[in-house]
Each structure stands twice: as C-alpha cells, then as structure tokens.
Motif scaffolding. Structure first.
Motif, PDB file in Angstrom:
ATOM      1  N   ARG A  55       0.811  -1.213   0.000  1.00 55.13           N
ATOM      2  CA  ARG A  55       0.000   0.000   0.000  1.00 55.13           C
ATOM      3  C   ARG A  55       0.850   1.271   0.000  1.00 55.13           C
ATOM      4  NH1 ARG A  55      -2.894  -2.904   4.240  1.00 55.13           N
ATOM      5  NH2 ARG A  55      -4.675  -3.997   3.317  1.00 55.13           N
ATOM      6  N   ASN A  56       2.129   1.133   0.211  1.00 48.91           N
ATOM      7  CA  ASN A  56       3.020   2.287   0.243  1.00 48.91           C
ATOM      8  C   ASN A  56       3.661   2.588  -1.105  1.00 48.91           C
ATOM      9  OD1 ASN A  56       3.306   3.081   3.294  1.00 48.91           O
ATOM     10  ND2 ASN A  56       3.380   0.849   3.248  1.00 48.91           N
ATOM     11  N   TYR A  57       3.110   1.982  -2.172  1.00 51.75           N
ATOM     12  CA  TYR A  57       3.654   2.178  -3.517  1.00 51.75           C
ATOM     13  C   TYR A  57       2.580   2.753  -4.432  1.00 51.75           C
ATOM     14  CZ  TYR A  57       7.544  -0.565  -1.808  1.00 51.75           C
ATOM     15  OH  TYR A  57       8.624  -1.008  -1.071  1.00 51.75           O
ATOM     16  N   PRO A  58       2.629   4.077  -4.694  1.00 52.92           N
ATOM     17  CA  PRO A  58       1.642   4.686  -5.593  1.00 52.92           C
ATOM     18  C   PRO A  58       1.572   3.997  -6.945  1.00 52.92           C
ATOM     19  CG  PRO A  58       2.879   6.384  -4.449  1.00 52.92           C
ATOM     20  CD  PRO A  58       3.541   5.084  -4.120  1.00 52.92           C
ATOM     21  N   ARG A  59       2.725   3.651  -7.509  1.00 50.82           N
ATOM     22  CA  ARG A  59       2.772   2.833  -8.722  1.00 50.82           C
ATOM     23  C   ARG A  59       3.257   1.456  -8.311  1.00 50.82           C
ATOM     24  NH1 ARG A  59       1.806   7.915  -8.933  1.00 50.82           N
ATOM     25  NH2 ARG A  59       3.929   8.132  -8.149  1.00 50.82           N
ATOM     26  N   GLY A  60       2.367   0.477  -8.403  1.00 46.87           N
ATOM     27  CA  GLY A  60       2.724  -0.882  -8.043  1.00 46.87           C
ATOM     28  C   GLY A  60       1.954  -1.446  -6.868  1.00 46.87           C
ATOM     29  N   PRO A  88       7.347  14.343   5.654  1.00 44.09           N
ATOM     30  CA  PRO A  88       6.745  13.099   5.157  1.00 44.09           C
ATOM     31  C   PRO A  88       5.349  13.257   4.563  1.00 44.09           C
ATOM     32  CG  PRO A  88       7.893  12.674   7.205  1.00 44.09           C
ATOM     33  CD  PRO A  88       7.925  14.156   7.006  1.00 44.09           C
ATOM     34  N   VAL A  89       4.491  14.095   5.163  1.00 46.64           N
ATOM     35  CA  VAL A  89       3.124  14.213   4.666  1.00 46.64           C
ATOM     36  C   VAL A  89       3.107  14.841   3.270  1.00 46.64           C
ATOM     37  CG1 VAL A  89       2.643  16.482   5.693  1.00 46.64           C
ATOM     38  CG2 VAL A  89       0.774  14.872   5.297  1.00 46.64           C
ATOM     39  N   VAL A  90       3.961  15.820   3.039  1.00 47.67           N
ATOM     40  CA  VAL A  90       4.032  16.472   1.726  1.00 47.67           C
ATOM     41  C   VAL A  90       4.662  15.535   0.701  1.00 47.67           C
ATOM     42  CG1 VAL A  90       5.096  18.364   0.439  1.00 47.67           C
ATOM     43  CG2 VAL A  90       4.069  18.797   2.679  1.00 47.67           C
ATOM     44  N   LEU A  91       5.716  14.844   1.099  1.00 46.72           N
ATOM     45  CA  LEU A  91       6.379  13.922   0.172  1.00 46.72           C
ATOM     46  C   LEU A  91       5.444  12.793  -0.249  1.00 46.72           C
ATOM     47  CD1 LEU A  91       9.886  13.752   1.882  1.00 46.72           C
ATOM     48  CD2 LEU A  91       9.246  15.017  -0.178  1.00 46.72           C
ATOM     49  N   ARG A  92       4.637  12.297   0.676  1.00 43.89           N
ATOM     50  CA  ARG A  92       3.677  11.253   0.310  1.00 43.89           C
ATOM     51  C   ARG A  92       2.632  11.784  -0.665  1.00 43.89           C
ATOM     52  NH1 ARG A  92       4.179   9.360   5.827  1.00 43.89           N
ATOM     53  NH2 ARG A  92       2.333  10.508   6.464  1.00 43.89           N
ATOM     54  N   LEU A  93       2.176  13.010  -0.440  1.00 48.67           N
ATOM     55  CA  LEU A  93       1.216  13.610  -1.373  1.00 48.67           C
ATOM     56  C   LEU A  93       1.837  13.787  -2.754  1.00 48.67           C
ATOM     57  CD1 LEU A  93      -0.477  16.328   0.880  1.00 48.67           C
ATOM     58  CD2 LEU A  93      -1.588  14.328  -0.131  1.00 48.67           C
ATOM     59  N   SER A  94       3.102  14.184  -2.789  1.00 48.95           N
ATOM     60  CA  SER A  94       3.761  14.373  -4.080  1.00 48.95           C
ATOM     61  C   SER A  94       3.902  13.052  -4.823  1.00 48.95           C
ATOM     62  CB  SER A  94       5.141  15.012  -3.883  1.00 48.95           C
ATOM     63  OG  SER A  94       6.097  14.081  -3.403  1.00 48.95           O
ATOM     64  N   ALA A  95       4.068  11.967  -4.083  1.00 48.95           N
ATOM     65  CA  ALA A  95       4.199  10.648  -4.710  1.00 48.95           C
ATOM     66  C   ALA A  95       2.856  10.177  -5.267  1.00 48.95           C
ATOM     67  CB  ALA A  95       4.751   9.637  -3.709  1.00 48.95           C
ATOM     68  N   TRP A  96       1.820  10.241  -4.455  1.00 46.82           N
ATOM     69  CA  TRP A  96       0.504   9.775  -4.900  1.00 46.82           C
ATOM     70  C   TRP A  96      -0.083  10.670  -5.989  1.00 46.82           C
ATOM     71  CZ3 TRP A  96      -1.456   5.164  -4.187  1.00 46.82           C
ATOM     72  CH2 TRP A  96      -1.000   4.387  -3.119  1.00 46.82           C
ATOM     73  N   VAL A 141       9.484   1.098 -17.247  1.00 45.22           N
ATOM     74  CA  VAL A 141       8.988  -0.111 -17.899  1.00 45.22           C
ATOM     75  C   VAL A 141       7.724  -0.587 -17.182  1.00 45.22           C
ATOM     76  CG1 VAL A 141       9.505  -2.518 -18.480  1.00 45.22           C
ATOM     77  CG2 VAL A 141      11.309  -0.783 -18.605  1.00 45.22           C
ATOM     78  N   PRO A 142       6.617  -0.805 -17.899  1.00 47.48           N
ATOM     79  CA  PRO A 142       5.380  -1.262 -17.252  1.00 47.48           C
ATOM     80  C   PRO A 142       5.572  -2.614 -16.556  1.00 47.48           C
ATOM     81  CG  PRO A 142       4.955  -0.518 -19.500  1.00 47.48           C
ATOM     82  CD  PRO A 142       6.440  -0.589 -19.350  1.00 47.48           C
ATOM     83  N   ASP A 155       7.215   2.927  -7.709  1.00 44.41           N
ATOM     84  CA  ASP A 155       7.854   3.877  -6.805  1.00 44.41           C
ATOM     85  C   ASP A 155       7.079   3.924  -5.499  1.00 44.41           C
ATOM     86  OD1 ASP A 155       6.223   6.836  -7.014  1.00 44.41           O
ATOM     87  OD2 ASP A 155       5.940   5.440  -8.671  1.00 44.41           O
ATOM     88  N   GLY A 156       7.805   4.107  -4.417  1.00 43.42           N
ATOM     89  CA  GLY A 156       7.201   4.110  -3.091  1.00 43.42           C
ATOM     90  C   GLY A 156       7.241   5.482  -2.454  1.00 43.42           C
ATOM     91  N   VAL A 157       6.514   5.613  -1.357  1.00 40.51           N
ATOM     92  CA  VAL A 157       6.550   6.848  -0.587  1.00 40.51           C
ATOM     93  C   VAL A 157       7.831   6.855   0.232  1.00 40.51           C
ATOM     94  CG1 VAL A 157       4.034   7.021  -0.499  1.00 40.51           C
ATOM     95  CG2 VAL A 157       5.252   5.831   1.339  1.00 40.51           C
ATOM     96  N   THR A 158       8.091   7.968   0.895  1.00 39.02           N
ATOM     97  CA  THR A 158       9.293   8.064   1.703  1.00 39.02           C
ATOM     98  C   THR A 158       9.183   7.172   2.944  1.00 39.02           C
ATOM     99  OG1 THR A 158      10.748   9.623   2.851  1.00 39.02           O
ATOM    100  CG2 THR A 158       8.395  10.023   3.017  1.00 39.02           C
ATOM    101  N   GLY A 159      10.317   6.665   3.398  1.00 38.18           N
ATOM    102  CA  GLY A 159      10.318   5.821   4.589  1.00 38.18           C
ATOM    103  C   GLY A 159      11.025   4.493   4.404  1.00 38.18           C
TER     104      GLY A 159
END
Length: 494
Positions: free
Chosen positions: A120-125, A304-312, A423-424, A451-455
């Motif tokens: 669940r910590n990976y916006p893509r994947g 962390p909260v901003v970085l997670r938003l930027s990832a998602w 690569v898909p 790609d994952g969120v920070t942490g």
C-alpha cells in the motif's frame, strides 16, 4: 546496433587493439590483451577447444550499480559462483544509497512487514505487488541479510530502519566488499549506450567509457537492467522491445506562494492532515489526503506528509504544472468545535494574561506559530486575553483546521530523486523479474514503473527485485547446458 560483427567486419581493420574476455572456470571474467586485431579471429580448432573448456560457464552483465543492481549481482554470484558477473555503472556505485536518509541510509521500513500492507506504500505498483513479490524477500529478510553481513540496524519510532552507525558508508561498504569478495567485476565510469540480441539469443552491449574515447562490445547470456530513473535504462529497454511509461518526478517538496511562511522556516508539526486539491481532478482520490509530520521551509512545505502527497499525486501534479491548493488541518485529532471551546475557555481562564505568554498547550503548537496566527488576524500578541474579540477566536479555530495554501511549484528532494514511470510492470514476470518480451532479460528497481513513498520503501523495492532477479538468473545459469557456449570479446574502437 547490428549483431556482434564477424572477424571480417571492416571496423576490425581500424580498431587500435582487440581484447578478448575469456571465460575462465577458476575465476571471474579475465582480460587478456593481444597485440594484433587478428588474434581475435581464432581458428575453428582453437574456438572449439575454448568452447569445450568453458562449456559450463555463462555470463551476466548488470547495467546499473545502484541498490538493486549490486544486491542482484551478489545474490546471483552467491548461488552460482561460476557465473561471470559484471556490473557496469556510469557514475559512482551506490551513489543514491550514500546520500539517502540525510547520509544515514534508510535501509527499509520495519513497521510494514506483511506483504499486503507493505504494497500500500507504492503509488505505482500497489496492486501488482500485493502477491508473492515481497513474500519472496521482505523487510525482515533485508534486515537479516545486512545483520548477517555485519551491519547492525535499528528501527526508529516512525518505522524507518538505519544502521546503528547512522552512516550510509556502513551499508555501501558492506555491499561493495561482499560483491568483490565473491568475484563480481565492478566497472565504474562506463555507460551502456545500446543493446541488441544475436541470432543465438545472446546479448550484445555497446559500452562507452566516459573519460576516454573508447568503445567496448560485451556479449552476455543474461542482462539485468537496474539503472533507476536514468534515461540509459529506458533506452536499453526500448531497444529490446519494451514500452516506456513517460517518467515524471515523485517525492518532492511544495513551493508555496506565501512569503510570510519564511518566518516559520524550520518549524516542524508532528502531525497534520493535508489534502491536495488539483484542477481537473474531479474524482475523489483517498491517497491525496495524508496525515503525518510537516516541515516549513524557506520556500514552502516539506516533510513526510508532503512527500507522500507528491508521490501519490505525481502524475496529476505534473499535468497541472505543479499548481494546486493544499488544505492543512494542524489539529487533526481535535474537532473544530472543540478547538473553539478550548480558545474561549482560555479567554475566560487567562483574561489577565498576555496572549503571547499563555496559549493552549494542548494544541501542541510552538510559540512562533502561535504568534504567526495572531499576525494573520492583525492581533498584537501583547494584548490580554480579555481583549481578544470573539470573532477572531472563531477565525483562528477555522484557520487551524482549514488553512489553505497555494502550491505554485515543486522543489527537488535533494539528491534522493525518485520518478514515477518506466517499464510497465505488465511487461515483466514479477515472480522472476524476467522480461515477457525478451528471454534472459531482467529488470529490478526504479527502472520499472514502481515507486514508493518516503520511509525506506523505494530501497525495499530494490532489495526485493534484486534478490528475485539474482535468484532467477543463477537458477537459469546452473540449469543451463549450452551446446555452443559463446566466448566474450571486447573491442576498443578509435
């Protein structure tokens, strides 16, 4: 690039020197120089003898000397000691590992050990990785590997795992020393500029040395692309039949159009709830609301909260030219009516005190931010609580719960650059990390659209992918019984 040229190809006539990579049973790839290009063209009898002696040995070229590439090379060489393994890196080995976590190296995350929760910590994947991917090599396996190889680790309160030395050199040295001990050939300052496949199914890689006008051609049985977000990896993947999802930045800070925030630079809020609103994104995206620590910087907001938003929101933010609205709730655990009640109670209980010297400590706000709040309402902090207008108290309560910031751009997250794209995942088999387009071609790490969120999550993707790819390649190498093994040659072009 054309397949590996025969001995009569015209380019050989102009080569300054030809060098053969001989496959030795007793050691890793050995470089033996010859004084004449003609020596490359061995007689059929010599080649047959060479092939017979090298029948059981195969070669792996890893493109990319980051976390995934080095970890995979170690795994492959550990399981198949006679496999010739070369890692080619255009810059410095493990450079991202060195700078991650502020130079401490956030190895993995120790609070998300179960595969479903981890994914669940990976916006893509996040959907694709819920299966057996992390079950094959999860955070506990990563921590055990480093501990077994002499790197003692610690898990901090937020789940991030670091070496107890708080120095990324502990991780870098461990990986490189183990690779060298096993006989992995580590070659830095070189870039793979093109790749093709021969009629026999082997790979031919064109390798260029960055500091000199030299070109090498390497022939390999297996290729692992682990180049991170480098264009080099996308180019190789495309040449070998893969499609590429256009990469865009992920994990970055927000630039905010409020110069007054500079007065709060350095202030950290342990827990805020932030919701990102973007033009053109009409549907409700739960992941665009995050809770966690937030840091005020000279140019805007981070943490962390901003970085997670930027990832998602990486792709949506890119489409919106990194402009939008960020609504921040500074007191996510307190209802707005309760905030008002606390403020009015303070007014009654501290009527004779100055507003700056007595403010609700249960809010967990630092004095600098409290003063900032008062300034937004044009209130003098030296005034007494008894003089505080009720309408201003209501406005302060609403600001604390619904402060809207204008996001006008992005900032780069230091050197820890992460991208969404590549690569898909649909074009590889996650159980082996092998390409579905080209046999014996493998991928691991951020070159994939993962790609994952920070942490510590991006490194865990690298360790897991590298482990699976290394295992798969070693298994193939051990099981293979080539009837016509290939010799490896290297040309240095003028």
């Amino acid at each position: 690039m054309p397949p590996w040229p025969p001995c009569l190809q015209p380019t050989l006539a102009t080569a300054r020197r030809a060098t053969a990579f001989s496959l030795s049973r007793s050691r890793r790839i050995r470089l033996s120089s010859s004084s004449s290009p003609a020596s490359v063209c061995a007689s059929p009898g010599d080649r047959a003898h060479e092939q017979q002696g090298d029948k059981e040995e195969q070669s792996l070229v890893v493109v990319g000397g980051g976390a995934a590439g080095v970890y995979a090379s170690i795994r492959a060489k550990t399981l198949a000691p006679r496999l010739n393994v070369v890692v080619i890196e255009k810059g410095r080995f493990l450079s991202k590992v060195k700078v991650s976590g502020g130079g401490r190296c956030n190895v993995t995350n120790g609070h998300h050990l179960e595969p479903m929760g981890l994914a669940r910590n990976y916006p893509r994947g996040n959907k694709e990785l819920r299966g057996s991917f992390f079950a094959a090599h999860g955070p506990q396996d990563t921590m055990r590997w480093f501990t077994d190889h002499g790197v003692e680790l610690k898990t901090e309160d937020d789940g991030r795992v670091f070496p107890v030395t708080d120095n990324s050199a502990s991780v870098v040295d461990c990986l490189l020393n183990e690779a060298r001990r096993l006989g992995v050939s580590l070659q830095a300052g070189k870039s793979v500029s093109s790749a093709s496949v021969t009629q026999h199914g082997n790979f031919v890689l064109k390798v260029e040395k960055r500091t000199a006008d030299l070109v090498d051609y390497l022939n390999a049985n297996y290729v692992l692309v682990a180049t991170g977000s480098s264009q080099q990896g996308y180019s190789i993947a495309a040449q070998l039949g893969h499609s590429i999802i256009s990469p865009v930045p992920s994990l970055f800070t927000f630039k905010v159009a409020d110069k007054r925030l500079a007065d709060l630079a350095g202030v950290t809020f342990p827990s805020v709830k932030a919701k990102l609103k973007l033009d053109g994104v009409q549907k409700s995206v739960p992941e665009l609301t995050q809770t966690g620590p937030m840091l005020v910087t000279h140019w805007g907001l981070s943490g962390p909260v901003v970085l997670r938003l930027s990832a998602w929101g990486a792709r949506e933010l890119h489409q919106c030219n990194y402009q939008g609205k960020l609504m921040v709730d500074f007191l996510p655990d307190i209802h707005v009516e309760d905030v008002k009640h606390i403020l009015f109670r303070y007014k009654d209980q501290h009527a004779k005190h100055k507003v700056n010297n007595a403010f609700p400590m249960e809010f967990g706000l630092v004095k600098r931010f409290w003063r900032f709040l008062l300034e937004q309402e044009s209130l003098n902090g030296d005034m007494h609580w008894a003089s505080m207008p009720n309408n201003h108290l209501n406005t302060i309560a609403i600001r604390l719960k619904q402060w809207m910031f204008d996001v006008v751009g992005k900032g780069q997250f230091k050197d820890e650059f992460v991208t969404a794209g590549g690569v898909p995942i649909s074009e590889i088999s996650l159980g082996t990390m092998e390409s579905k387009k080209q046999p014996n071609l493998f991928f691991a790490g951020e070159v994939l659209n993962v790609d994952g969120v920070t942490g510590g999550f991006n490194f865990q993707n690298a360790w897991t992918g590298g482990h699976i790819a290394g295992t798969s390649i070693a298994t193939l190498a051990l099981a293979s019984n080539l009837q016509e093994p290939q010799s490896l040659f290297q040309l240095e072009g003028s």
